[in-house]
Write an enzyme that holds these catalytic residues in place. Structure first.
Site, mmCIF file in Angstrom:
data_model
loop_
_atom_site.group_PDB
_atom_site.id
_atom_site.type_symbol
_atom_site.label_atom_id
_atom_site.label_comp_id
_atom_site.label_asym_id
_atom_site.label_seq_id
_atom_site.Cartn_x
_atom_site.Cartn_y
_atom_site.Cartn_z
ATOM 1 N N ASP A 127 -7.666 -19.528 32.310
ATOM 2 C CA ASP A 127 -6.940 -19.745 33.627
ATOM 3 C C ASP A 127 -5.367 -20.163 33.190
ATOM 4 O O ASP A 127 -4.833 -21.088 33.894
ATOM 5 C CB ASP A 127 -7.565 -21.202 34.035
ATOM 6 C CG ASP A 127 -8.826 -21.002 34.280
ATOM 7 O OD1 ASP A 127 -9.827 -20.072 34.529
ATOM 8 O OD2 ASP A 127 -9.649 -22.253 34.145
ATOM 9 N N GLU A 169 -12.316 -17.118 43.948
ATOM 10 C CA GLU A 169 -11.367 -18.200 43.103
ATOM 11 C C GLU A 169 -10.218 -17.492 42.417
ATOM 12 O O GLU A 169 -9.750 -16.388 42.620
ATOM 13 C CB GLU A 169 -12.341 -18.843 42.347
ATOM 14 C CG GLU A 169 -12.708 -18.039 40.980
ATOM 15 C CD GLU A 169 -13.718 -18.814 40.028
ATOM 16 O OE1 GLU A 169 -13.980 -19.914 40.526
ATOM 17 O OE2 GLU A 169 -13.993 -18.230 38.992
HETATM 18 O O1 FUB Z 1 -12.164 -22.740 34.177
HETATM 19 C C1 FUB Z 1 -12.968 -23.388 35.214
HETATM 20 C C2 FUB Z 1 -12.962 -22.572 36.309
HETATM 21 O O2 FUB Z 1 -13.469 -21.104 35.941
HETATM 22 C C3 FUB Z 1 -11.571 -22.118 37.014
HETATM 23 O O3 FUB Z 1 -11.290 -23.153 37.752
HETATM 24 C C4 FUB Z 1 -12.148 -20.991 37.829
HETATM 25 O O4 FUB Z 1 -10.886 -20.103 38.241
HETATM 26 C C5 FUB Z 1 -12.712 -20.206 36.701
HETATM 27 O O5 FUB Z 1 -11.815 -19.602 35.680
#
Ligand code: FUB
Length: 329
Positions: free
Chosen positions: A22, A229
């Protein structure tokens, strides 16, 4: 601490002594910094709720001028030092304003609800001290803060499934809420303008609309294009580029607008699927080149919650569209 491997090359892990994911990349004080999640190993469950992403702290990384070596500045913030948070320190972002550095991060509160918090510090490398409470009115995950040329700052955020965005469709947290029907418009990320001190929302979060070139909203069942996301905002030649993960189809895609609040017109794919379920990124300009920072799970042999940050140069065509990157080509 410096990673001993040299030089780092594009599309390779930028550090190998930690699992990182991330990445939010920023240039501060002329140096390229990366604010990643810090993935950890554990024996807990793996599920669609994201319990496998059990991160407890943040580390800040920075590069040398040539992007060939990377320094780990150590622990910048731990969940034990965040009064409102209980667990799962997911994808963070950083910003600089009024002489202070800010780390924005999501975590579950003591009721298991994802909220977004802020921590501040004097150095881009941390450490950061958390505010006692999360940002009032915040929810879900994956904050990305964009400071526009006029000084106004916006936070983009939100994630489906484990990120709980479906549960906020009414403006209240509804634990059993499902997503829209496949033919209905997809849920968009949320955006809120931040206050001058970046510690609160100036206005209630609004939903961002993402549509086709002809104005038809992207449908919830259009998993090749709908928002899942990991939002990121950058500006190129006066246009606002909203990029994000499609989750279930594992792509990074983008949409463009002439307004930071949208609506956005879908344009195409930035990154083809990587090894591992999640895909999450940032885009940064450094020394007259643009870079995509992303992660995959190659260093751990494909274990979804043990990921590694990588980068690649990002190129635009003359018409402003982005050339798709295949990181394994
Ligand atoms: O790393 C945890 C979660 O997985 C992140 O918040 C999302 O974007 C995905 O990468």
């Amino acid at each position: 601490m410096s990673d001993s491997r040299k030089p780092i090359a594009p599309n390779e892990p930028i550090v190998t002594h930690l699992y990182t994911a991330d990445p939010s990349a920023h240039v501060f004080e002329g140096k390229l910094y990366v604010y990643p999640s810090h993935d950890i190993d554990h024996d807990g469950p793996t599920n669609d709720n994201g319990d496998q992403y059990a991160m407890e702290d943040y580390r800040v990384l920075s590069f040398d001028e040539e992007l060939t070596s990377c320094t780990d500045h150590g622990e910048a913030l731990h969940v034990r030092d965040v009064p409102w948070a209980s667990k799962q320190m997911w994808a963070p972002d950083a910003a600089f304003k009024n002489g202070r550095y800010y780390l924005f991060f999501p975590a579950r509160d003591h009721d298991g609800i994802f909220r977004i918090g802020v921590a501040t510090g004097d150095s881009p490398a941390g450490p950061f001290r958390a505010e006692p409470d999360c940002i009032p009115g915040s929810f879900s995950i994956d904050p990305a803060v964009f400071v526009d040329d006029d000084g106004r700052a916006y936070m983009y955020f939100g994630g489906l499934w484990g990120g709980q965005l479906e549960k906020w469709q009414t403006g209240e947290y509804v634990p059993d809420a499902a997503g829209p029907d496949p033919s209905a418009p997809a849920l968009g990320p949320r955006v809120a303008e931040l206050s001058g001190d970046l510690l609160s929302f100036r206005s209630a979060p609004a939903e961002i609309r993402i549509a086709d070139e002809d104005g038809t909203p992207i449908a919830a069942g259009d998993e090749e294009r709908r928002y899942f996301e990991g939002p990121w905002m950058h500006k190129h030649n006066g246009l606002y580029y909203l990029s994000y993960s499609t989750g279930t189809t594992h792509k990074l895609v983008y949409a463009v607008s002439d307004n930071p609040l949208g609506p956005f017109a879908f344009k195409g794919t930035i990154l083809t699927p990587v090894l591992g379920w999640t895909t999450h990124h940032s885009i940064v300009r450094y020394r007259d080149k643009w870079y995509l920072f992303y992660h995959d799970a190659s260093l751990s042999g494909g274990i979804d919650h043990k990921r590694s940050v990588k980068f690649a140069e990002l190129r635009y065509r003359d018409d402003g569209t982005i050339v798709t990157i295949d990181p394994y080509a």
